[in-house]
Design an enzyme around this catalytic site. Structure first.
Site, mmCIF file in Angstrom:
data_model
loop_
_atom_site.group_PDB
_atom_site.id
_atom_site.type_symbol
_atom_site.label_atom_id
_atom_site.label_comp_id
_atom_site.label_asym_id
_atom_site.label_seq_id
_atom_site.Cartn_x
_atom_site.Cartn_y
_atom_site.Cartn_z
ATOM 1 N N HIS A 50 53.757 34.784 36.105
ATOM 2 C CA HIS A 50 53.597 33.506 36.163
ATOM 3 C C HIS A 50 54.353 33.312 37.162
ATOM 4 O O HIS A 50 55.375 33.890 37.366
ATOM 5 C CB HIS A 50 53.126 32.578 35.162
ATOM 6 C CG HIS A 50 52.140 33.224 33.875
ATOM 7 N ND1 HIS A 50 52.411 31.912 32.825
ATOM 8 C CD2 HIS A 50 51.269 33.731 33.877
ATOM 9 C CE1 HIS A 50 50.825 32.064 32.437
ATOM 10 N NE2 HIS A 50 50.349 33.585 33.636
ATOM 11 N N GLU A 52 57.036 31.089 37.083
ATOM 12 C CA GLU A 52 57.677 30.742 36.723
ATOM 13 C C GLU A 52 58.488 32.029 36.609
ATOM 14 O O GLU A 52 60.017 32.231 36.494
ATOM 15 C CB GLU A 52 58.201 30.216 35.129
ATOM 16 C CG GLU A 52 57.465 28.972 34.700
ATOM 17 C CD GLU A 52 55.921 28.835 34.453
ATOM 18 O OE1 GLU A 52 55.151 29.789 35.265
ATOM 19 O OE2 GLU A 52 55.544 28.464 33.685
ATOM 20 N N CYS A 102 53.892 27.838 29.769
ATOM 21 C CA CYS A 102 52.414 28.069 28.553
ATOM 22 C C CYS A 102 53.054 28.932 27.466
ATOM 23 O O CYS A 102 54.277 29.059 27.561
ATOM 24 C CB CYS A 102 51.412 29.520 29.508
ATOM 25 S SG CYS A 102 52.213 30.806 29.557
ATOM 26 N N CYS A 111 55.392 32.156 28.533
ATOM 27 C CA CYS A 111 56.756 31.575 29.445
ATOM 28 C C CYS A 111 58.148 30.364 29.155
ATOM 29 O O CYS A 111 58.947 30.378 28.972
ATOM 30 C CB CYS A 111 56.227 31.169 30.984
ATOM 31 S SG CYS A 111 55.448 32.230 31.974
ATOM 32 N N ARG A 203 36.121 35.823 48.127
ATOM 33 C CA ARG A 203 34.990 36.151 47.086
ATOM 34 C C ARG A 203 35.444 37.494 46.088
ATOM 35 O O ARG A 203 34.066 37.693 45.125
ATOM 36 C CB ARG A 203 34.230 37.271 48.107
ATOM 37 C CG ARG A 203 33.495 36.126 49.118
ATOM 38 C CD ARG A 203 32.663 37.361 50.410
ATOM 39 N NE ARG A 203 32.163 36.583 51.409
ATOM 40 C CZ ARG A 203 31.679 36.632 52.915
ATOM 41 N NH1 ARG A 203 32.038 38.596 52.961
ATOM 42 N NH2 ARG A 203 30.745 35.987 54.061
ATOM 43 N N THR A 215 20.128 31.316 55.540
ATOM 44 C CA THR A 215 21.530 32.028 56.102
ATOM 45 C C THR A 215 21.434 33.527 55.980
ATOM 46 O O THR A 215 21.770 34.227 56.734
ATOM 47 C CB THR A 215 22.294 30.905 55.642
ATOM 48 O OG1 THR A 215 22.417 30.152 55.272
ATOM 49 C CG2 THR A 215 23.987 32.313 56.181
ATOM 50 N N ASP A 219 21.646 35.309 59.766
ATOM 51 C CA ASP A 219 22.538 36.250 59.814
ATOM 52 C C ASP A 219 22.637 37.671 59.370
ATOM 53 O O ASP A 219 23.751 37.938 59.500
ATOM 54 C CB ASP A 219 23.824 35.432 59.134
ATOM 55 C CG ASP A 219 24.237 34.117 59.465
ATOM 56 O OD1 ASP A 219 23.801 33.639 60.398
ATOM 57 O OD2 ASP A 219 24.862 33.470 58.781
ATOM 58 N N LEU A 223 28.232 40.529 53.445
ATOM 59 C CA LEU A 223 28.417 39.284 51.976
ATOM 60 C C LEU A 223 29.894 40.038 50.907
ATOM 61 O O LEU A 223 29.481 39.687 49.896
ATOM 62 C CB LEU A 223 27.750 38.792 51.302
ATOM 63 C CG LEU A 223 26.638 37.323 51.794
ATOM 64 C CD1 LEU A 223 25.717 36.765 51.189
ATOM 65 C CD2 LEU A 223 28.220 36.324 52.323
#
Lengths: 339, 339
Positions: A50, A52, A102, A111, A203, A215, A219, A223
């Site tokens: 995390h 911290e 947390c 934490c 993604r 699209t 295109d 992806l």
């Protein structure tokens, strides 16, 4: 220089990882030692250390001029290392963190319990942990004799985790668009390499990528996440059409699920959906977009197409992304309840 | 945290006053006391206190928790006050400044001579003063026993004063545009109040405002500085037309000169010209624009007009401006010599 200044540094750092921490919230932290900034860090990826923890490790490295010899993102090792430091090591340190530390033991140790043992002089945070059952960090810290303040840049700290909060109740919908500075989209590559890499990182963490049928046909995209060498996202092609040219590259990518249909009911489920598309998808999702992410490329163009839609937005954050500029905005085309 | 971090704070502060300091360069400064940031300031307006002076005053206020009782922007008073402090007051301070402290006595006393008497521990700057006859600041500081480092974020510090450098040789041309997030201009008010105020501040310092004839006829503007209560700029209307409807408000503003013509020869002279207009003016000035300033408003719109032009640009800086975002870009539609 005051609380606001140090919290803003933490926020700015955290935004670099906006949504990349999904399904975790985005969190940033700044550490001061006797008024001197010694670390500014952010949580980068779910399941790793995390904010911290990374900030305290960086503070240790700054102050001792030594580097730790383990993987800082390994939360267990990081906690063990920090707990192995001499008692009182952090007695003169102040920790600014955008979100209440947390109290919940998840993939990483809590934490709040770590801090209650490390006992920094003070902990200043932006907003209380809003997740049911996750609160209580502040009490732990106070019981350990640590001075605690809360509410610094509270609204900005709340915006930072808005995607996380929405995604727990229903799908958080991020619509991503690449455009020239004068608003042209489509017809060739628009944005730069850094923006492409950033898209691939989004993604890689989203639950699903939603894309318009037009699209896909125009295109013929892959992806995938090849620029960052991560597994490809599952795809939902929004279309009424039932027959598809399966030589379109996205269909040939291993390890992904592709669904096709014209129902957006799945957006009612908790989660994070990234949308890629043009004007058609913007209109289809007009009442369902939460945020947009615009990659602005540094050019003006006349031979690419404009897009038209009417909505108010609210700018949330702007940052450089290689040669491009990223603009995060809240979509106000609708007003959802339960915000 | 290192030199780069502190210099970046100075740069960020300085950009808030980009070109508003004209005919002076834009300069920012950060002051540390024993590693703690105690001031981040910038030069705001020609003829008033320089960045170093404002930063040292702010550092004094931070450290003593007292406010000075005079106008900080009065450079003479500010220098006198700083020189009246006990010898050695600044002995533990580090000063970061984007530009070499001036050795030149102009409207304000020289910062290099001030610093050589105040003797901060160290002075770190981005770029040497590039103006002929203005250099020599670094030698003065070193002779006074101050540690000096140079070249921190040199390129970014150079970009900061690019308008100033260009304006000394020929006209620096800033093209200002307000647009929606999807690139629509014209047809009603686009940007917010903060952007309007910012434009008025630019108008107040430019040598001349250049505007297209079509824009004058269609918008019937006032082109004054009413939001900041400053005198209006002189106007050059770029048009072949010789007869004009003198009820268009800009003609009725007291204390301004209005010229009309289709020669841009005046752009060869040193100076700063602000351009307001649309697609026509962009094309007319395609080979002559230095920078653009886009105010992006947080909305997408379908019923306003797009603009078309082909050019590469380079993003230099982005910042919030009220609800809008300001984007400063370098226009690469041409390559000028003498940069």
């Amino acid at each position: 220089m005051n609380d606001t200044f140090y919290m803003r540094l933490a926020l700015e750092e955290a935004w670099k990882y906006q949504l990349l921490t999904y399904p975790n919230p985005t969190v940033g932290a700044t550490v001061l030692h006797k008024g001197r900034i010694v670390a500014v860090e952010a949580h980068q990826k779910a399941g790793t250390s995390h904010a911290e923890v990374l900030a305290l490790l960086a503070a240790y490295e700054t102050m001792t001029n030594e580097s730790v010899d383990f993987d800082k993102f390994d939360a267990l090792k990081a906690h063990d290392f920090l707990l192995s430091l001499p008692a009182g090591f952090f007695a003169e340190y102040s920790l600014y963190v955008t979100l209440e530390p947390c109290a919940h033991e998840g993939k990483t140790p809590s934490c709040a319990s770590l801090l209650s043992r490390l006992k920094p002089k003070e902990v200043i945070f932006g907003i209380d942990d809003p997740v049911e059952g996750h609160g209580g960090g502040i009490e732990r810290l106070r019981q350990a004799g640590i001075a605690v303040r809360r509410g610094v840049l509270e609204e900005a700290c709340r915006v930072l985790i808005e995607p996380f909060l929405i995604a727990q109740k229903r799908t958080f919908v991020l619509f991503k668009l690449a455009q020239t500075l004068n608003g042209k989209i489509g017809g060739g590559v628009i944005s730069g390499k850094a923006s492409h890499r950033h898209t691939h990182r989004l993604r890689a963490v989203c639950d699903r990528l939603l894309i318009g049928g037009n699209t896909v046909r125009e295109d013929r995209p892959r992806l995938d996440c090849r620029y960052i060498d991560a597994p490809p996202p599952d795809i939902y092609i929004y279309s009424k059409r039932t027959t598809w040219d399966k030589t379109i590259p996205l269909f040939g990518i291993e390890g992904r699920e592709v669904n096709i249909g014209d129902s957006l009911a799945f957006l009612e489920r908790p989660g994070f959906v990234l949308v890629e598309g043009g004007e058609g998808m913007l209109h289809a999702l007009h009442d369902r977009i939460d945020w947009t992410l615009h990659y602005l490329s540094p050019k003006l163009s006349s031979n690419q197409i404009s897009y038209n839609i009417d909505t108010q937005t609210q700018f949330l954050h702007h940052a450089s992304c290689g040669e491009d500029v990223m603009l995060w905005s809240r979509w106000l085309g609708h007003r959802k309840t339960g915000r």
